[in-house]
Scaffold this motif. Structure first.
Motif, PDB file in Angstrom:
ATOM      1  N   PRO A  54      -8.786   3.050   3.197  1.00 53.51           N
ATOM      2  CA  PRO A  54      -8.455   4.298   3.475  1.00 53.51           C
ATOM      3  C   PRO A  54      -8.230   5.455   2.625  1.00 53.51           C
ATOM      4  O   PRO A  54      -8.726   6.741   2.782  1.00 53.51           O
ATOM      5  CB  PRO A  54      -7.113   4.238   4.481  1.00 53.51           C
ATOM      6  N   VAL A  55      -7.832   5.251   1.506  1.00 54.36           N
ATOM      7  CA  VAL A  55      -7.546   6.386   0.164  1.00 54.36           C
ATOM      8  C   VAL A  55      -9.144   6.594   0.041  1.00 54.36           C
ATOM      9  O   VAL A  55      -9.470   7.718  -0.124  1.00 54.36           O
ATOM     10  CB  VAL A  55      -7.111   5.455  -0.917  1.00 54.36           C
ATOM     11  N   THR A  71      -2.315   3.307   4.771  1.00 55.39           N
ATOM     12  CA  THR A  71      -2.381   2.205   3.763  1.00 55.39           C
ATOM     13  C   THR A  71      -1.021   2.114   3.083  1.00 55.39           C
ATOM     14  O   THR A  71      -0.432   3.149   2.761  1.00 55.39           O
ATOM     15  CB  THR A  71      -3.554   2.230   3.171  1.00 55.39           C
ATOM     16  N   ASP A  72      -0.829   0.860   2.904  1.00 54.42           N
ATOM     17  CA  ASP A  72       0.495   0.663   2.229  1.00 54.42           C
ATOM     18  C   ASP A  72       0.183   0.202   0.729  1.00 54.42           C
ATOM     19  O   ASP A  72      -0.156  -1.093   0.561  1.00 54.42           O
ATOM     20  CB  ASP A  72       1.280  -0.584   2.846  1.00 54.42           C
ATOM     21  N   LEU A  73       0.288   1.147  -0.247  1.00 53.99           N
ATOM     22  CA  LEU A  73       0.046   0.774  -1.690  1.00 53.99           C
ATOM     23  C   LEU A  73       1.383   0.521  -2.263  1.00 53.99           C
ATOM     24  O   LEU A  73       2.489   1.190  -2.092  1.00 53.99           O
ATOM     25  CB  LEU A  73      -0.538   2.048  -2.216  1.00 53.99           C
ATOM     26  N   ASN A  74       1.379  -0.416  -3.368  1.00 54.76           N
ATOM     27  CA  ASN A  74       2.612  -0.834  -3.890  1.00 54.76           C
ATOM     28  C   ASN A  74       2.736   0.376  -5.023  1.00 54.76           C
ATOM     29  O   ASN A  74       3.802   0.060  -5.796  1.00 54.76           O
ATOM     30  CB  ASN A  74       2.543  -2.120  -4.453  1.00 54.76           C
ATOM     31  N   ILE A  75       1.983   1.168  -5.195  1.00 57.55           N
ATOM     32  CA  ILE A  75       1.972   1.906  -6.558  1.00 57.55           C
ATOM     33  C   ILE A  75       2.120   3.510  -5.842  1.00 57.55           C
ATOM     34  O   ILE A  75       1.624   4.385  -6.635  1.00 57.55           O
ATOM     35  CB  ILE A  75       1.100   2.027  -7.381  1.00 57.55           C
ATOM     36  N   GLU A  88      -5.865  -7.251  -1.678  1.00 59.39           N
ATOM     37  CA  GLU A  88      -5.229  -6.080  -2.244  1.00 59.39           C
ATOM     38  C   GLU A  88      -6.024  -4.722  -2.550  1.00 59.39           C
ATOM     39  O   GLU A  88      -5.849  -3.661  -2.459  1.00 59.39           O
ATOM     40  CB  GLU A  88      -4.837  -6.475  -3.723  1.00 59.39           C
ATOM     41  N   LYS A 133      -6.838  -2.688   0.701  1.00 59.03           N
ATOM     42  CA  LYS A 133      -5.787  -1.725   0.997  1.00 59.03           C
ATOM     43  C   LYS A 133      -6.255  -0.328   0.550  1.00 59.03           C
ATOM     44  O   LYS A 133      -5.865   0.870   1.072  1.00 59.03           O
ATOM     45  CB  LYS A 133      -4.601  -1.967   0.382  1.00 59.03           C
ATOM     46  N   TYR A 134      -7.148  -0.138  -0.377  1.00 53.63           N
ATOM     47  CA  TYR A 134      -7.634   1.187  -0.900  1.00 53.63           C
ATOM     48  C   TYR A 134      -8.714   1.786   0.002  1.00 53.63           C
ATOM     49  O   TYR A 134      -9.096   2.682  -0.285  1.00 53.63           O
ATOM     50  CB  TYR A 134      -7.905   1.010  -2.399  1.00 53.63           C
TER      51      TYR A 134
END
Lengths: 400, 143
Positions: free
Chosen positions: B11-12, A115-119, B5, B8-9
């Motif tokens: 997978p984390v 995933t592409d996190l901006n932080i 937004e 995006k989290y």
């Protein structure tokens, strides 16, 4: 395809490769150190000891999971859990290849990362900062004098080196102006005069060689590796914070250590060494992955067929040689090249940095504790600040 | 591509769950699979084969607390540098001089800590007292 399903598939793939790599970094480390010290290293379990990691895991799992009665039971169990938990999460947002790659024979485009996190960078710093809790808790919960001293030393050391590490990371951010890991790598694309890559360590107006060196030294200290392995200084503390740990709980700390090593090396690769960008201009550079693999295969074939040094070499080495040449030929196909060459470059840089970690362990003696703390506070911290100010000055002077 | 937004989290989050399961199984598995045996000798804290004296939860050097406190102070400074670095090219000289002032203020504290000796870990060597006269001195006096 749905983002969630696609990420689950990628997660499975990345996790499999990552866990295998963790097991084999340990094998590589034992082999490299053995050869530095003129020994052979593991060689009994499987060809060239390649099944040694598997045998170790089976052995450790079936050992007695002893919990001594003098420990604090909750924190005693929590410590290895915390260490492994925070060490494994960062791989879920470390990018290892280009964005919007089209997978051949399908109409799926995806990023070469989970995933592409901006932080991204801030999250990595936060998670690596949590790693200190595992060791400090282990030292305190064990209720053993050696463990306590080891745990305390380790906590003080890790927080001391976190400071120069954080400061060293600010300088490349100054030049690239983002904390998204993908954006940071994108800012390092291209070449000067078609020769020197525009990686942060060469990037004008302020090449970040010093902050790269500071980051790597702090990385050694953060992962408790030689020459900063004071928490487990064998000749004074027996084994430091894990004296009272046995079986797989004991191995969990090592797993966390190797996972942290991979994270530190990944961050160094992404921030300073241009991530997945090749080291030479694309024209010739496209063929390097293929040539490296075929060269490695040829060396394996030579030592297997012409000059077998050990008993089974004439069987095992040709198998590896053919596999390497096969992978090399695969890299010669344009579609595969486009897809996997960036991943190859990222992995190559990562493995070279990991090799440096192992090399240093085989070479250097250990610091004394007061030297270690003085080095962090009175040398690394001011150096990182001065480097930051010079970078700031140069960037401000050259920005229109 | 992720639609929001927050997505995006995902997978984390999944990775965190997997990491938790893996870490828990690593810590518990050998207690389940391994054999069990107890003996009073095995249960004592390991101190190189000696009988342990006293409790391990003893007092330890104040230096460790001091380092933790100094770390918090200076690390907050480092955290403030991150947003500064991200908008640096837009603000240029203004950002540079603002941060120069900030770092200078922090450095005043840093030098104060340094001069107070909070960063010295080795006990400074005391000047040797003049001991009883040694053989060499006696010889020198005789000469």
């Amino acid at each position: 395809m749905d983002f969630m399903i696609l990420s689950l598939i990628k997660l499975g793939l990345v996790l499999f490769i990552f866990m295998t790599a963790l097991a084999y970094i340990q094998w590589i480390e034992r082999k490299v150190i053995a050869h530095v010290q003129l020994r052979v290293g593991p060689k009994r379990v499987g060809p060239h000891g390649l099944l040694q990691p598997l045998a170790d895991v089976i052995k450790l799992i079936t050992k007695e999971g002893m919990v001594p009665s003098h420990v604090h039971p909750v924190f005693y169990y929590l410590a290895p859990f915390v260490a492994v938990f925070f060490a494994l999460i960062p791989i879920s947002f470390i990018p290892f290849g280009q964005a919007n790659v089209k997978i051949p024979f399908t109409d799926i485009t995806t990023n070469m990362e989970l995933t592409d996190l901006n932080i991204g960078l801030l999250l990595i710093l936060g998670l690596s900062g949590m790693g200190v809790y595992g060791i400090a808790l282990a030292g305190w919960a064990s209720n053993n004098k050696y463990s306590l001293i080891g745990g305390l030393r380790s906590s003080a050391q890790m927080i001391s080196y976190e400071l120069p590490m954080a400061l060293a990371l600010v300088s490349p951010l100054l030049m690239l102006n983002t904390v998204s890991l993908r954006e940071l790598v994108n800012g390092q694309e291209g070449f000067y005069f078609n020769v020197i890559p525009r990686w942060t360590i060469f990037l004008m107006p302020a090449p970040q060689i010093f902050s790269f060196i500071i980051f790597m030294i702090a990385g050694f200290a953060e992962t408790n590796r030689v020459p900063f392995d004071l928490p487990e200084a064998e000749n004074e503390l027996v084994a430091g914070f894990h004296v009272e740990y046995a079986s797989m709980k004991f191995a969990a700390f090592f797993m966390a250590e190797y996972a942290n090593m991979v994270t530190v090396c990944s961050v160094a690769t992404l921030l300073f060494l241009g991530g997945w960008h090749p080291i030479v201009v694309p024209g010739i550079g496209n063929w390097i992955p293929a040539l490296v693999h075929i060269g490695g295969g040829a060396i394996c074939l030579y030592h297997g067929l012409v000059q077998p040094a050990r008993k089974w070499d004439n069987i095992t080495l040709p198998v590896f040689g053919v596999a390497f040449i096969g992978a090399g030929l695969l890299f010669a196909i344009p579609i595969v090249q486009e897809l996997l060459a960036p991943v190859f470059w990222f992995t190559a840089k990562l493995l070279i940095l990991l090799f440096v970690f192992i090399w240093v362990r085989a070479t250097l003696p250990r610091f004394r504790y007061d030297q270690l703390m003085r080095f962090a506070w009175l040398f690394m911290f001011p150096l990182a600040l001065v480097n930051l100010l010079i970078t700031g000055l140069l960037v401000a002077a050259t920005t229109n | 591509m992720p639609t929001s937004e927050l997505e995006k989290y995902f997978p984390v989050l999944v990775m965190a769950v997997i990491a938790a399961v893996m870490a828990a199984s690593l810590t518990i598995l050998s207690s389940v699979l391994g054999k069990r045996s107890k003996s009073p000798q095995k249960d004592t804290p390991y101190e190189c084969g000696m009988a342990p004296t006293g409790d391990a939860r003893d007092r330890f050097s104040i230096k460790f607390y001091l380092v933790a406190m100094i770390f918090i102070l200076l690390d907050i400074e480092a955290v403030f540098l991150y947003p500064w670095a991200v908008v640096y090219r837009q603000l240029k000289w203004f950002a540079f001089f603002e941060m120069l002032l900030f770092i200078a203020l922090v450095l005043v504290g840093y030098f104060y800590i340094w001069k107070k000796g909070a960063l010295d870990w080795a006990i400074p060597e005391r000047p040797r007292k003049a001991g009883p006269k040694t053989g060499t001195n006696l010889y020198r006096e005789a000469a």
